[in-house]
Design an enzyme around this catalytic site. Structure first.
Site, short mmCIF file in Angstrom:
data_model
loop_
_atom_site.label_atom_id
_atom_site.label_comp_id
_atom_site.label_asym_id
_atom_site.label_seq_id
_atom_site.Cartn_x
_atom_site.Cartn_y
_atom_site.Cartn_z
N ARG A 161 -50.71 -4.54 -31.68
CA ARG A 161 -49.78 -5.64 -32.24
C ARG A 161 -49.48 -6.50 -31.14
O ARG A 161 -49.54 -7.84 -31.30
CB ARG A 161 -48.79 -5.03 -32.97
CG ARG A 161 -49.22 -4.11 -34.22
CD ARG A 161 -48.06 -3.56 -35.00
NE ARG A 161 -48.72 -2.89 -36.17
CZ ARG A 161 -47.83 -1.96 -36.99
NH1 ARG A 161 -46.45 -2.12 -36.84
NH2 ARG A 161 -48.37 -1.52 -38.17
N GLU B 296 -37.18 5.59 -37.15
CA GLU B 296 -36.83 4.12 -36.32
C GLU B 296 -35.43 4.01 -35.73
O GLU B 296 -35.25 3.37 -35.00
CB GLU B 296 -37.31 3.11 -37.31
CG GLU B 296 -37.43 1.74 -36.53
CD GLU B 296 -37.82 0.63 -37.43
OE1 GLU B 296 -37.76 -0.69 -36.95
OE2 GLU B 296 -37.96 0.75 -38.74
N LEU C 52 -44.90 5.90 -39.86
CA LEU C 52 -44.62 6.83 -40.67
C LEU C 52 -44.90 8.14 -40.26
O LEU C 52 -44.19 9.34 -40.60
CB LEU C 52 -45.89 6.76 -41.92
CG LEU C 52 -45.98 5.51 -42.59
CD1 LEU C 52 -47.06 5.55 -43.63
CD2 LEU C 52 -44.66 5.15 -43.37
#
Length: 649
Positions: A341, A436, A452
């Site tokens: 990303r 997180e 996840l």
């Protein structure tokens, strides 16, 4: 608020409690060597869990199943509204069902490399080990993972890997996994083992004699402030990218629970490590209040491009192949559209900054499915991504089956968070952080489909083992009573803070201040950072914060539903966090993963690490309001994955 850096060195006292031995054996040996609480004694302990996303719901359900007395709190009206549902694309695991070369070690390797060598090896390897157990657990719960033609669980590829290891449920994997965790939680609620409190927000951690003994919360309906005590407290409250105002996070997501813990002694680690997701629907105007994420899974079959000519004003379908720049495929031929990303986001910003952005505001790039539809058929694409395409069309009024999607980079995930050791315990004994909310597994960049995985790993398979090692010391002791001075002081502090918000009587709304803070942060501490910009931000943010405390307008009272009051507390914490993020980014004189200092880049514009001087975790200690935060450093050692310049070419 001052955030100057005090002198710091590698901190031997910052004990990560990483077990000795070969990395393949650390977790198994650790589970055997730590203390256990026998089933009869588990009933004697009370545990508080804050948050009901994947990490919180799975932890509360598992702890309840084991026999602990659990109280779980969420500010949502239902645990099912947790933001975990937004993780649509899939969940990684090293099952190697496609037989394409995957393994636990390869998942471990890809995750450490994807995080640009700024994560703790032992934690990442454990995550890879546990990943396979998560798939078994979720499948047994009835999570409807996609199946291949033969009926076996299907896999697809994701950014940062050259194997297909991502399990998925169409484009709603997070939602389906959350429903699985929720039904496990609901079963424990029904049995009376877990008490679920909806529409309750945690406003403080209570610490007595150096250990966490409970929390103070506010009922968001009645405004009542109450205390709850326990032998241990678990924070599973997500990340903090709403510090940017515009992000892919739900608008209620905040840092308050973690930040209140930070004030009480929990170190905050790597706050500058934030992720800009490359696949978001572009902002359409300046007054937008929320951004929408399009799943990274779309990059499996979609091709990303922009016109070669910045003056090309033709509709996308009218631009021939020769006039298109498939820039990811050109720059990174080995990975193409499946680069991690951070790499994809920076590449997109480079073409946008070169004035080749598309759309009304020229702030996006195309994600085109024409080739995949021609090759696979529209039915196959609809089967894989139909709900995502429908969501896109509802928001943009454009049909992605016939016109390329428009996407752009936007704040999404935070790799930084509360510092935890190998047991997921913070620097406050008895206080744990999961998912997180902690910093532990992703380094400077998270690979897709790993959020996840970490949330469920921490909740189902790590914390239920490790928390017993702490609780064993408190057998046959009662939790600290809520009339103890430690609780009454915390309640009084919250009441004073609430009164302060209501008494300001200024002229500007909470959202105005939040938006202005977000503009500073995205400009100076967003996808790229510089010394000049960060120093500018550290001058502008305190001035805006001072204006906040002098000119904030909060209407209503504290004894009823008051969302303005709720947001005021959250934005006040964002102001303090924002300054620490900028200070951390300024201190880290290198580029790594999502932290891109423009002074430190390769000739090709990629992140340039400084392993000699910055191969450590930055763990910040709160020293009091107006005082300098103290920087502790946890040295990172790489025994199994040697740091190299990342290459996805």
């Amino acid at each position: 608020m001052s955030y100057t850096i005090s002198d710091s060195t590698m901190d031997d006292a910052l004990d990560a409690k990483v077990p000795d031995g070969p990395i393949q054996e650390k977790w198994d040996n650790h589970r055997f060597s730590i203390r256990l609480v026998n089933p009869a004694n588990k009933r004697k302990y009370k545990i508080i869990v804050i948050g009901t996303g994947l990490a919180g719901a799975s932890a509360a359900a598992t702890l309840g199943e084991l026999g602990y007395e659990v109280q779980v709190f969420t500010y949502h009206d239902s645990a099912r509204r947790a933001h975990s549902i937004a993780a649509q694309g899939g969940i990684n695991a090293a099952k190697n069902y496609p037989n394409d070369g995957d393994s636990i070690f390869r998942l471990f390797y890809d995750t450490v490399k994807g995080g640009d060598f700024r994560s703790r090896e032992a934690n990442v390897y454990r995550l890879a080990q546990v990943s396979n157990e998560i798939i078994d657990q979720a499948t047994a719960q009835g999570v409807p993972f996609a199946r291949d033609y033969g009926g076996l669980l299907d896999n697809r590829s994701f950014g940062g890997a050259q194997v297909s290891r991502t399990f998925y449920a169409r484009g709603q994997t997070g939602q389906q996994l959350l429903l699985g965790a929720y039904q496990a939680l609901a079963r424990q609620v029904g049995s009376g083992q877990v008490q679920l409190h909806n529409r309750i927000e945690m406003l403080d951690v209570v610490v007595k004699e150096g250990r966490a003994v409970g929390v103070v919360v506010r009922d968001l309906i009645t405004g009542e402030i109450t205390s709850h005590s326990a032998h241990a407290v678990v924070l599973a409250t997500g990340g903090y990218t709403n510090v940017y105002f515009l992000s892919t996070n739900a608008m209620a997501c905040n840092v308050t629970a973690a930040w209140r813990a930070h004030h009480k002694g929990a170190y905050f680690a790597d706050p500058c490590f934030t992720q800009i997701h490359p696949t978001c629907i572009p902002a359409s105007d300046e007054h937008q209040s929320k951004l929408t994420l399009m799943s990274e899974s779309l990059r499996n079959d979609g091709r990303i491009w922009v016109p070669k000519d910045r003056e090309d004003a033709r509709a996308p379908n009218d631009i021939p192949e020769d006039d298109r720049d498939y820039y990811l495929e050109r720059q990174y031929p080995a990975f193409g559209n499946l680069v991690p990303r951070d790499v994809a986001a920076r590449a997109a910003m480079r073409v946008i900054d070169s004035e080749r952005g598309i759309g009304p505001l020229e702030n996006g790039v195309y994600l085109d499915f024409k080739n995949s539809i021609d090759r696979l058929g529209e039915g196959t694409i609809e089967e894989r991504y139909g709900n995502l395409f429908e969501m896109y069309e509802r928001i943009t009024d454009e049909d992605p089956y016939s016109v390329p999607m428009r996407i752009y980079p936007a704040p999404h995930y935070t790799m930084g968070g509360v510092w935890v050791d190998y047991n997921l315990q913070t620097t406050i004994p008895g206080l744990y952080a999961l998912g997180e909310a902690n910093f532990s597994d992703h380094g400077a960049n998270r690979l897709g489909a790993s959020a996840l995985m970490q949330g469920l790993a921490d909740g189902y398979f790590v914390l239920p083992y490790t928390i017993g090692d702490y609780l064993a010391d408190w057998l046959n002791t009662e939790p600290v009573p809520t009339d103890d001075p430690a609780f009454t002081r915390a309640e009084a502090d919250i009441a004073d803070r609430t009164k302060r918000f209501l008494d300001i009587g200024g002229t500007r709304s909470v959202d105005w201040f939040h938006r202005e803070l977000g503009k500073i942060m995205i400009e100076q501490c967003g996808i790229s950072r510089s010394r000049e910009g960060l120093e500018k931000a550290l001058g502008e943010i305190p001035a805006l914060e001072q204006e906040f405390w002098n000119d904030l307008r909060v209407l209503g009272d504290d004894m009823s539903v008051n969302q303005s009051l709720e947001r005021a507390g959250r934005v006040a914490d964002f102001f303090e966090l924002a300054q620490l993020m900028c200070r951390d980014a300024l201190d880290r004189e290198e580029s790594c993963g999502g932290h891109f200092r423009i002074e430190h880049q390769t000739e090709e514009g990629e992140a340039k690490r400084d392993d000699e001087n910055f191969s450590f975790v930055s763990a910040w200690e709160w020293s009091g309001e107006g005082e300098a935060q103290h920087l502790h450093k946890e040295a990172l050692a790489f025994e199994y994955v040697k740091p190299t310049q990342r290459s996805y070419k």
